[in-house]
Design an enzyme around this catalytic site. Structure first.
Site, PDB file in Angstrom:
ATOM      1  N   GLU A  60       1.765   2.587   0.540  1.00 50.07           N
ATOM      2  CA  GLU A  60       2.708   2.337  -0.562  1.00 50.07           C
ATOM      3  C   GLU A  60       4.063   2.147   0.087  1.00 50.07           C
ATOM      4  O   GLU A  60       4.670   3.094   0.581  1.00 50.07           O
ATOM      5  CB  GLU A  60       2.708   3.510  -1.550  1.00 50.07           C
ATOM      6  CG  GLU A  60       3.426   3.197  -2.848  1.00 50.07           C
ATOM      7  CD  GLU A  60       4.881   3.633  -2.851  1.00 50.07           C
ATOM      8  OE1 GLU A  60       5.749   2.745  -2.630  1.00 50.07           O
ATOM      9  OE2 GLU A  60       5.165   4.803  -3.063  1.00 50.07           O
ATOM     10  N   CYS A 107      11.265   3.631  -4.673  1.00 49.39           N
ATOM     11  CA  CYS A 107      10.563   2.366  -4.449  1.00 49.39           C
ATOM     12  C   CYS A 107      10.386   1.596  -5.753  1.00 49.39           C
ATOM     13  O   CYS A 107      10.394   0.368  -5.759  1.00 49.39           O
ATOM     14  CB  CYS A 107       9.201   2.623  -3.809  1.00 49.39           C
ATOM     15  SG  CYS A 107       9.286   3.378  -2.184  1.00 49.39           S
TER      16      CYS A 107
END
Length: 463
Positions: A228, A262
């Site tokens: 990720e 993010c």
């Protein structure tokens, strides 16, 4: 080299830790591997009892652990407490659902019986970042342990107390000591851990560069990875959007964790007919936010996690301005050695600028005007990232239609992007691959074994 806790609000070195030696790391890996042999044989009910206890500890001591988060990476205490409590949700979710997610799945074939069994792999290494230092660990840890795996954590070097606190929580909950270890090591030592035969897979949340390095090492060892990575999430505002709702969420989405997320919105793509009005609303909301001591209740956003991160963000802003971006909300770094960074909005953002092409990991919003819906989709997809995004429109069917055309791992319609235990989380393109959370996440690190009993398949030629 020592591993340090440095308070980004004061630049004070709070505590110093000696890294684990290579011998200590090897001992922990081998202990976790030995523990796996017995841990995998425990029942889901036995694991769930411990995981529920883990959730109890997180909830009861949320302020204690929230303070450690604030001390090490600077987010407001109220946000740190919320993060710890969210970890409890993940623990309870997998305690309650893991057995169902991993039960044998019967498949109709010509065999007397055929099924897919989901079995643990062994020791899983997690390489985790500093921005959500509890949540990003527990969203790996809860499903991994409930699946019957054991775990190793290499946390970011600026949050060692968070890393050790997580290990403490697992011990307090009653898990066997060898089932989970924190490794106090630097990034250069990660390759050796991946290469150890006992380590079966790796999950990483972090930068593109870190992900590429881990994937390369794991690939050579033929080991599974889940990555990720970064994101430059589009926040698409169509002409029929509820402007007040969208502007309020635009501010919140850009400023969550001082912009260090993010899945924070970073590129605000707004329909031309409402662009000026929306920009003014968004500017007003961001300008009212207050910073200060993150331990105090009146602090809306804290410092960035480290002074060098604030410096890097300022350099991205500078280069974008040099290429033609305009400052609409002025802010930026407070001083040469400071980690504090006031919110900024840039307009006239175009390809070739860091504000358009790169991830701006801090409180800077890139404002981009779209001619229409199709143009907004084009701009949203004009990125090497594909983690998440959002669409704002009063017409939910229209929002769903646009969401299906945005290239990313998740799209939210009329809601701020956030992770939750029930939904898969992860990206595409340079934002990584694989998924965390949901039933999808717990199945990433298990052997999906086909079991066939009885008559031979009719086609026995080749694979």
């Amino acid at each position: 080299m020592a591993i340090q806790t440095m308070n980004p609000a004061t630049n004070e070195v709070v505590k110093t830790f000696e890294p684990h030696t290579s011998e200590e790391v090897t001992q922990k890996i081998e202990a976790a591997d030995k523990a796996f042999k017995s841990w995998r044989k425990t029942t889901f009910a036995e694991r769930a009892k411990l995981m529920q206890k883990c959730a109890d500890i997180l909830e009861n001591d949320a302020e204690k652990y929230g303070r450690i988060i604030t001390l090490e990476m600077g987010k407001p205490l109220k946000d740190g407490i919320s993060e710890v409590k969210k970890c409890a949700l993940a623990c309870r979710y997998y305690a309650e659902n893991a057995e169902d997610f991993l039960k044998d799945e019967e498949v109709e074939t010509k065999a007397e019986k055929s099924l897919i069994a989901y079995e643990p792999l062994g020791v899983i290494l997690a390489v985790m970042p500093w921005n959500f230092p509890f949540w990003q660990v527990f969203r790996f840890l809860a499903p991994a342990l409930m699946a019957g795996n054991t775990g190793l954590l290499k946390h970011a070097s600026n949050v060692p107390q968070c890393a050790l606190a997580i290990e403490e929580i697992i011990r307090k909950a009653g898990f066997p000591e060898e089932v989970f270890y924190t490794l106090l090591i630097g990034s250069k030592e990660v390759d050796a851990v991946i290469q150890h035969p006992a380590v079966k897979a790796v999950t990483l949340t972090g930068s593109e560069a870190a992900g590429a390095n881990v994937a390369a090492t794991a690939g050579k060892e033929i080991k599974k990875t889940v990555l990720e990575l970064g994101g430059s999430d589009p926040f698409i505002v169509l002409a029929d959007a509820d402007m007040e709702l969208a502007a309020e969420n635009a501010m919140k989405s850009r400023m969550v964790n001082t912009g260090q997320s993010c899945i924070a919105a970073k590129r605000f793509i707004v329909a031309e007919t409402i662009a000026d009005a929306f920009l003014e609303k968004m500017k007003q909301k961001m300008a009212t936010l207050k910073t200060g001591d993150p331990l105090k209740d009146d602090c809306d956003y804290g410092p960035m996690a480290r002074p060098d991160l604030a410096e890097e963000l300022q350099e991205q802003v500078k280069k974008s301005i040099e290429k033609g971006a305009k400052v609409i909300l002025d802010g930026g770094r407070e001083g040469k050695d400071s980690a504090y960074f006031k919110p900024m909005i840039l307009t006239n953002v175009k390809p070739g600028m860091p504000a358009y092409d790169e991830e701006m990991f801090g409180p800077v919003a890139a404002f981009i005007v779209a001619k229409d819906e199709d143009d907004a989709i084009r701009i949203a997809n004009d990125s090497r990232f594909g983690l998440a995004g959002s669409v704002w429109t009063k017409d939910h069917e229209r929002g769903l239609k646009v969401a299906r055309q945005v290239d990313s791992g998740a799209v939210f319609v009329n809601a701020m992007v956030a992770s939750s235990p029930e939904m898969p989380f992860g990206g595409i393109k340079k934002s990584g691959y694989g998924r965390e959370l949901s039933y999808v996440g717990i199945r990433e690190f298990v052997n999906q074994k086909s079991i066939w009993v009885g008559a031979s398949p009719t086609n026995i030629q080749g694979d």
